[in-house]
Design a protein around this motif. Structure first.
Motif, PDB file in Angstrom:
ATOM      1  N   LYS A   8      47.124  25.875  34.724  1.00 15.71           N
ATOM      2  CA  LYS A   8      46.246  26.823  35.421  1.00 15.71           C
ATOM      3  C   LYS A   8      46.004  26.377  36.837  1.00 15.71           C
ATOM      4  O   LYS A   8      45.810  25.200  37.119  1.00 15.71           O
ATOM      5  CB  LYS A   8      44.913  26.936  34.679  1.00 15.71           C
ATOM      6  N   GLY A  10      44.259  28.034  40.779  1.00 13.46           N
ATOM      7  CA  GLY A  10      43.673  29.160  41.492  1.00 13.46           C
ATOM      8  C   GLY A  10      42.615  28.689  42.470  1.00 13.46           C
ATOM      9  O   GLY A  10      42.341  27.489  42.574  1.00 13.46           O
ATOM     10  N   VAL A  12      38.773  28.890  43.853  1.00 16.78           N
ATOM     11  CA  VAL A  12      37.382  29.279  43.632  1.00 16.78           C
ATOM     12  C   VAL A  12      36.620  29.122  44.946  1.00 16.78           C
ATOM     13  O   VAL A  12      36.709  28.089  45.603  1.00 16.78           O
ATOM     14  CB  VAL A  12      36.721  28.468  42.488  1.00 16.78           C
ATOM     15  N   SER A  89      39.992  34.410  47.460  1.00 11.33           N
ATOM     16  CA  SER A  89      39.715  33.651  46.239  1.00 11.33           C
ATOM     17  C   SER A  89      40.111  34.418  44.983  1.00 11.33           C
ATOM     18  O   SER A  89      40.298  35.631  45.014  1.00 11.33           O
ATOM     19  CB  SER A  89      38.222  33.310  46.176  1.00 11.33           C
ATOM     20  N   ASP A  90      40.225  33.676  43.889  1.00 12.49           N
ATOM     21  CA  ASP A  90      40.466  34.304  42.588  1.00 12.49           C
ATOM     22  C   ASP A  90      39.158  34.478  41.825  1.00 12.49           C
ATOM     23  O   ASP A  90      38.989  35.419  41.067  1.00 12.49           O
ATOM     24  CB  ASP A  90      41.407  33.419  41.755  1.00 12.49           C
ATOM     25  N   VAL A  91      38.263  33.533  42.025  1.00  8.89           N
ATOM     26  CA  VAL A  91      36.973  33.519  41.343  1.00  8.89           C
ATOM     27  C   VAL A  91      35.922  33.122  42.369  1.00  8.89           C
ATOM     28  O   VAL A  91      36.202  32.310  43.256  1.00  8.89           O
ATOM     29  CB  VAL A  91      36.965  32.449  40.220  1.00  8.89           C
ATOM     30  N   ARG A 119      35.412  39.973  42.743  1.00  2.98           N
ATOM     31  CA  ARG A 119      36.016  38.907  41.938  1.00  2.98           C
ATOM     32  C   ARG A 119      35.044  38.564  40.805  1.00  2.98           C
ATOM     33  O   ARG A 119      33.843  38.807  40.941  1.00  2.98           O
ATOM     34  CB  ARG A 119      36.216  37.639  42.790  1.00  2.98           C
ATOM     35  N   ARG A 174      38.586  31.168  33.840  1.00  4.96           N
ATOM     36  CA  ARG A 174      38.780  32.466  34.523  1.00  4.96           C
ATOM     37  C   ARG A 174      40.061  32.515  35.325  1.00  4.96           C
ATOM     38  O   ARG A 174      40.343  33.520  35.980  1.00  4.96           O
ATOM     39  CB  ARG A 174      37.603  32.745  35.464  1.00  4.96           C
ATOM     40  N   LEU A 175      40.818  31.424  35.349  1.00  2.00           N
ATOM     41  CA  LEU A 175      42.038  31.408  36.166  1.00  2.00           C
ATOM     42  C   LEU A 175      43.252  31.813  35.347  1.00  2.00           C
ATOM     43  O   LEU A 175      43.295  31.600  34.136  1.00  2.00           O
ATOM     44  CB  LEU A 175      42.263  30.004  36.743  1.00  2.00           C
ATOM     45  N   ASP A 176      44.225  32.373  36.032  1.00  8.31           N
ATOM     46  CA  ASP A 176      45.477  32.740  35.365  1.00  8.31           C
ATOM     47  C   ASP A 176      46.377  31.514  35.254  1.00  8.31           C
ATOM     48  O   ASP A 176      46.199  30.537  35.982  1.00  8.31           O
ATOM     49  CB  ASP A 176      46.207  33.803  36.180  1.00  8.31           C
ATOM     50  N   SER A 178      49.394  29.534  36.242  1.00  9.35           N
ATOM     51  CA  SER A 178      50.127  29.508  37.510  1.00  9.35           C
ATOM     52  C   SER A 178      50.496  28.076  37.828  1.00  9.35           C
ATOM     53  O   SER A 178      49.786  27.147  37.448  1.00  9.35           O
ATOM     54  CB  SER A 178      49.223  30.098  38.594  1.00  9.35           C
ATOM     55  N   THR A 181      49.700  24.926  43.643  1.00  8.61           N
ATOM     56  CA  THR A 181      50.011  25.365  45.010  1.00  8.61           C
ATOM     57  C   THR A 181      50.275  24.162  45.909  1.00  8.61           C
ATOM     58  O   THR A 181      51.139  24.191  46.768  1.00  8.61           O
ATOM     59  CB  THR A 181      48.802  26.148  45.581  1.00  8.61           C
TER      60      THR A 181
END
Ligand SMILES: Nc1nc2c(ncn2[C@@H]2O[C@H](COP(=O)(O)OP(=O)(O)OP(=O)(O)O)[C@@H](O)[C@H]2O)c(=O)[nH]1
Ligand SMILES: [Mg+2]
Length: 305
Positions: A8, A10, A12, A89-91, A119, A174-176, A178, A181
């Motif tokens: 995971k 993402g 925040v 952001s993702d969250v 979000r 809450r993250l997908d 992935s 990064t």
């Protein structure tokens, strides 16, 4: 990849009013002092990302400037920087101060800016180490939930580091799935000279009061690190402290230059421990009338993202 081995990752965004402890929370989560902190509102002016790596998880934590109702070009830039970070952001982690009393009109406007990002929101109730009155706390949290329904609520203290693992778990859920990064050894998206300029500003915030700390910008004029200039054995930094009025210059300098010397000494110690190099820090004060009112000046100082 099987379900159990899913990774995971993402972004925040830590968002909320000034002074609630967003930057302190970033530092506590990273276990590293990345963002500057002060007891005065509007300390953070630009967003800064820190990377937290855990098995199966890379959390990119973005500290954002405090959302408020701006009064000048600088304030507008600060709020816009926070909004830009929210959109990336993702969250969103809405950080509030658990010792606050009932929410007011300004709090509602701040929440409105967060809702615009659309979000999932996690409510992080910070400064729990100071919370005495549980009825007032319950009322505050339910008022926030009325205006900004949170998917989950975590009660934390950035200062005592309580419940931070719970907060990380809540965010991670809450993250997908992935892939990461950033490489594992990346701590932040900001260069060292930016971090150094912030450390200088932190000491200004610490050693001055009222309007003065807010009227100061730090402009790095020269930054020569042994990392880039192997013939050197010290890091050389020359920075200008910009103020708006001659009176503020006098305050920054202090009697016989005592204050600016102390600002320089404290900043140098922090910069030395951050970089691992001995540092020579030269500070001087420059008056730039009404720079905070000027969109152009604010942009040229890198304060508008
Ligand atoms: N007691 C207590 N104080 C805290 C806690 N977290 C932050 N603080 C204090 O709150 C003040 C503000 O902290 P910051 O981290 O600078 O707040 P911020 O939300 O980043 O503020 P802006 O950058 O102005 O938006 C500082 O004096 C911190 O030491 C906490 O969990 N408990
Ligand atoms: Mg901050």
């Amino acid at each position: 990849m099987g379900r159990s081995s899913a990774f995971k990752s993402g972004i925040v965004a830590l968002a909320g009013k000034p002074n609630v402890g967003k930057s302190s929370l970033l530092n506590a989560l990273l276990d590293y002092k990345l963002a500057i902190v002060s007891d005065k509102p509007q300390t953070t002016r630009t967003s800064i990302r820190g990377v937290l790596n855990r098995p199966g998880l890379q959390l990119i934590i973005c500290d954002t400037p405090g959302l408020h109702l701006p009064r000048h070009a600088l304030g507008r830039a600060i709020v816009s920087n926070a909004e830009t970070a929210l959109e990336a952001s993702d969250v969103v982690c809405l950080v509030i101060d658990g010792t606050d009393r009932d929410i007011d009109a300004e709090d509602r406007e701040v929440v409105g800016k967060i809702l615009k990002a659309a979000r999932p929101v996690i409510l992080a109730v910070n400064k729990m180490d100071l919370v005495k009155n549980s009825d007032a706390l319950k009322r505050l949290v339910s008022q926030y939930n009325e205006v900004c329904p949170a998917v989950e609520t975590a009660y934390i203290s950035a200062r005592t580091r309580s419940n931070l693992d719970t907060l990380v778990d809540v965010i991670a859920r809450r993250l997908d799935d992935s892939s990461p990064t950033y490489d594992e050894d990346v701590l932040t998206d900001r260069p060292e000279r930016f971090l150094a300029s912030e450390l200088i500003r932190e000491k200004v915030l610490k050693l001055t009061e009222e309007e003065v700390p807010h009227s100061v910008a730090v402009e790095i004029e020269e930054y020569k690190s042994p990392d880039e200039y192997p013939e050197r054995n010290v890091l050389y930094i020359r920075a200008a402290l910009l103020v708006e009025r001659p009176g503020q210059k006098g305050i920054l300098l202090g009697e016989k230059g005592n204050r600016i010397r102390e600002i320089g000494r404290l900043a140098r110690l922090d910069i030395e421990s951050m970089t691992g190099h001995k540092a020579f820090l030269e500070l001087w004060v420059k008056v730039r009338p009404k720079w905070r009112q000027s969109e152009d000046a604010v942009r040229r100082l890198g304060l508008k993202e």
